[in-house]
Design a protein around this motif. Structure first.
Motif, PDB file in Angstrom:
ATOM      1  N   UNK A 166     -12.275  23.756  57.732  1.00  8.47           N
ATOM      2  CA  UNK A 166     -11.499  23.626  56.498  1.00  8.47           C
ATOM      3  C   UNK A 166     -10.362  22.613  56.650  1.00  8.47           C
ATOM      4  N   UNK A 167      -9.598  22.619  57.743  1.00  3.35           N
ATOM      5  CA  UNK A 167      -8.592  21.554  57.899  1.00  3.35           C
ATOM      6  C   UNK A 167      -9.196  20.155  57.873  1.00  3.35           C
ATOM      7  N   UNK A 168     -10.420  20.008  58.392  1.00  2.00           N
ATOM      8  CA  UNK A 168     -11.069  18.696  58.329  1.00  2.00           C
ATOM      9  C   UNK A 168     -11.354  18.310  56.878  1.00  2.00           C
ATOM     10  N   UNK A 169     -11.786  19.274  56.063  1.00  2.00           N
ATOM     11  CA  UNK A 169     -12.017  18.996  54.643  1.00  2.00           C
ATOM     12  C   UNK A 169     -10.714  18.599  53.950  1.00  2.00           C
ATOM     13  N   UNK A 170      -9.626  19.239  54.323  1.00  5.18           N
ATOM     14  CA  UNK A 170      -8.322  18.900  53.739  1.00  5.18           C
ATOM     15  C   UNK A 170      -7.910  17.487  54.133  1.00  5.18           C
ATOM     16  N   UNK A 171      -8.123  17.126  55.383  1.00  3.78           N
ATOM     17  CA  UNK A 171      -7.801  15.761  55.834  1.00  3.78           C
ATOM     18  C   UNK A 171      -8.609  14.727  55.064  1.00  3.78           C
ATOM     19  N   UNK A 172      -9.889  15.007  54.845  1.00  2.00           N
ATOM     20  CA  UNK A 172     -10.739  14.077  54.100  1.00  2.00           C
ATOM     21  C   UNK A 172     -10.237  13.942  52.664  1.00  2.00           C
ATOM     22  N   UNK A 173      -9.837  15.055  52.064  1.00  4.76           N
ATOM     23  CA  UNK A 173      -9.304  15.016  50.695  1.00  4.76           C
ATOM     24  C   UNK A 173      -8.033  14.174  50.636  1.00  4.76           C
ATOM     25  N   UNK A 174      -7.169  14.338  51.606  1.00  4.04           N
ATOM     26  CA  UNK A 174      -5.947  13.530  51.643  1.00  4.04           C
ATOM     27  C   UNK A 174      -6.283  12.040  51.787  1.00  4.04           C
ATOM     28  N   UNK A 175      -7.225  11.743  52.679  1.00  2.00           N
ATOM     29  CA  UNK A 175      -7.561  10.341  52.951  1.00  2.00           C
ATOM     30  C   UNK A 175      -8.238   9.665  51.768  1.00  2.00           C
ATOM     31  N   UNK A 176      -9.070  10.404  51.041  1.00  5.26           N
ATOM     32  CA  UNK A 176      -9.856   9.810  49.958  1.00  5.26           C
ATOM     33  C   UNK A 176      -9.206   9.962  48.588  1.00  5.26           C
ATOM     34  N   UNK A 177      -8.248  10.872  48.475  1.00  6.15           N
ATOM     35  CA  UNK A 177      -7.588  11.097  47.197  1.00  6.15           C
ATOM     36  C   UNK A 177      -8.354  11.990  46.248  1.00  6.15           C
ATOM     37  N   UNK A 229     -12.009  23.139  44.875  1.00  7.37           N
ATOM     38  CA  UNK A 229     -11.056  23.297  43.768  1.00  7.37           C
ATOM     39  C   UNK A 229      -9.705  23.799  44.269  1.00  7.37           C
ATOM     40  N   UNK A 230      -9.735  24.681  45.249  1.00  3.74           N
ATOM     41  CA  UNK A 230      -8.483  25.191  45.813  1.00  3.74           C
ATOM     42  C   UNK A 230      -7.744  24.089  46.555  1.00  3.74           C
ATOM     43  N   UNK A 231      -8.482  23.292  47.315  1.00  2.00           N
ATOM     44  CA  UNK A 231      -7.866  22.154  48.008  1.00  2.00           C
ATOM     45  C   UNK A 231      -7.269  21.182  46.993  1.00  2.00           C
ATOM     46  N   UNK A 232      -8.003  20.919  45.925  1.00  2.00           N
ATOM     47  CA  UNK A 232      -7.513  20.007  44.898  1.00  2.00           C
ATOM     48  C   UNK A 232      -6.222  20.488  44.261  1.00  2.00           C
ATOM     49  N   UNK A 233      -6.137  21.788  43.949  1.00  2.00           N
ATOM     50  CA  UNK A 233      -4.916  22.339  43.360  1.00  2.00           C
ATOM     51  C   UNK A 233      -3.743  22.219  44.317  1.00  2.00           C
ATOM     52  N   UNK A 234      -3.991  22.536  45.577  1.00  2.00           N
ATOM     53  CA  UNK A 234      -2.898  22.520  46.543  1.00  2.00           C
ATOM     54  C   UNK A 234      -2.389  21.104  46.817  1.00  2.00           C
ATOM     55  N   UNK A 235      -3.283  20.127  46.785  1.00  2.00           N
ATOM     56  CA  UNK A 235      -2.887  18.744  47.036  1.00  2.00           C
ATOM     57  C   UNK A 235      -2.574  17.984  45.753  1.00  2.00           C
ATOM     58  N   UNK A 236      -2.847  18.621  44.603  1.00  5.88           N
ATOM     59  CA  UNK A 236      -2.638  18.000  43.296  1.00  5.88           C
ATOM     60  C   UNK A 236      -3.425  16.694  43.176  1.00  5.88           C
ATOM     61  N   UNK A 237      -4.706  16.786  43.497  1.00  4.96           N
ATOM     62  CA  UNK A 237      -5.594  15.627  43.391  1.00  4.96           C
ATOM     63  C   UNK A 237      -6.841  16.034  42.612  1.00  4.96           C
ATOM     64  N   UNK A 238      -7.609  15.060  42.101  1.00  6.13           N
ATOM     65  CA  UNK A 238      -8.817  15.399  41.340  1.00  6.13           C
ATOM     66  C   UNK A 238      -9.874  16.094  42.200  1.00  6.13           C
ATOM     67  N   UNK A 239     -10.691  16.886  41.542  1.00  2.00           N
ATOM     68  CA  UNK A 239     -11.828  17.543  42.183  1.00  2.00           C
ATOM     69  C   UNK A 239     -13.097  16.919  41.634  1.00  2.00           C
TER      70      UNK A 239
END
Length: 297
Positions: A166-177, A229-239
């Motif tokens: 899951x932390x890896x998925x969060x890192x990818x979300x941060x990197x890709x927006x 969707x939870x990652x998106x809400x927490x990072x305030x980025x699109x899903x």
């Protein structure tokens, strides 16, 4: 009991050690580095210096103990087969040392990949398709006077300090927006809180009959779309949805896991051992925010 634990300073092992000690057991922890040795000593465990590559050190650790919990595994996804072979040799060394003693040997595996698209239960054998042969190797010692049991971990073992999938998925979300899922995102990941998994390892080493398979699974299946969707809400980025053909381009190596449907059930484990998970679920854990804290220097 005096229990020899490999992987004692790892993500799961660092919860298993205090769980065992709080129940009155003495722990001998395998330590490859000075940092691991210091961490174990700080928790009150005895330190046994060695490495999975050093089969003689594994034999000495097992010989000095009343039971063994084997948690260590080299998660190198660039050379997964090599890690699997190292695991096979380590289990063989431990099993041979315990043979004829009726001492417990608890070996770790995962629920992932054994029955894709179906709910995996404890009475289903591990797939023969995987290069990881932890279960088959360990269970071969059940007829040689070793009280072997297997604890299968859910793909997400979550909690504060998690550095896994899951932390890896969060890192990818941060990197890709974008917080992405694959296709319709209805494929499921089972999950368990680390503290609940630790409690099950204690129950296994204390009471599991030989040949038993236990499932460290608190949630049968969390849809990957809900995770995204939870990652998106927490990072305030699109899903967004990623087409299957773009999986590896977007996610890299973890895409092979994030696209699998891997539900698993722990009804038999709960019935047989009275195991009742009490930790937060995966989504609740994510919503508490620790996964998204950014360290400041």
């Amino acid at each position: 009991m005096k229990i020899f634990v490999t992987g004692a300073s790892g993500w799961v092992g660092s919860a298993v050690v205090p769980e065992l000690m709080s129940a009155g057991h003495d722990v001998i922890g395998l330590a490859r580095s000075d940092a691991s040795a210091d961490a174990l000593a700080a928790r009150g465990a005895s330190v046994h210096r060695g490495d999975l590559n050093d089969e003689e050190s594994l034999r000495r650790g097992a010989a000095a103990a009343d039971a063994v919990i084997h948690l260590a595994f080299r998660h190198d996804f660039d050379n997964f087969a090599q890690g699997c072979e190292l695991d096979r040799r380590a289990i063989t060394a431990l099993g041979q040392t315990l043979a004829g003693s009726d001492r417990p040997l608890v070996v770790t595996n995962g629920t992932a990949g054994h029955a894709p698209g179906h709910v995996l239960t404890e009475d289903q054998p591990a797939t023969s398709q995987s290069p990881r042969t932890s279960e088959h190797t360990a269970l071969a010692f059940a007829d040689q006077g070793v009280r072997v049991s297997i604890v299968r971990l859910a793909p997400s073992v979550h909690g504060t300090g998690d550095y896994g999938f899951v932390p890896r998925l969060i890192d990818i979300a941060r990197d890709t927006g974008v917080a992405a899922y694959i296709g319709d995102g209805v494929n499921r990941w089972s999950a368990v809180h680390r503290d609940d998994a630790a409690a099950l390892f204690r129950l296994a080493v204390e009471a599991a009959p030989t040949g038993t398979i236990l499932h460290a699974v608190a949630e049968e299946g969390v849809p990957t779309r809900v995770i995204a969707e939870t990652i998106g809400r927490q990072l305030d980025i699109p899903v967004t949805s990623i087409p299957a053909e773009d999986t590896f381009g977007h996610f890299g190596w973890i895409g092979a896991f994030f696209g699998l449907d891997m539900p698993a059930n722990s009804a038999l484990t709960r019935q047989r051992f009275g195991w009742q998970p009490t930790g937060p679920g995966l989504i609740e854990d994510l919503e508490q925010g620790s996964y998204f804290a950014v360290e400041t220097v």
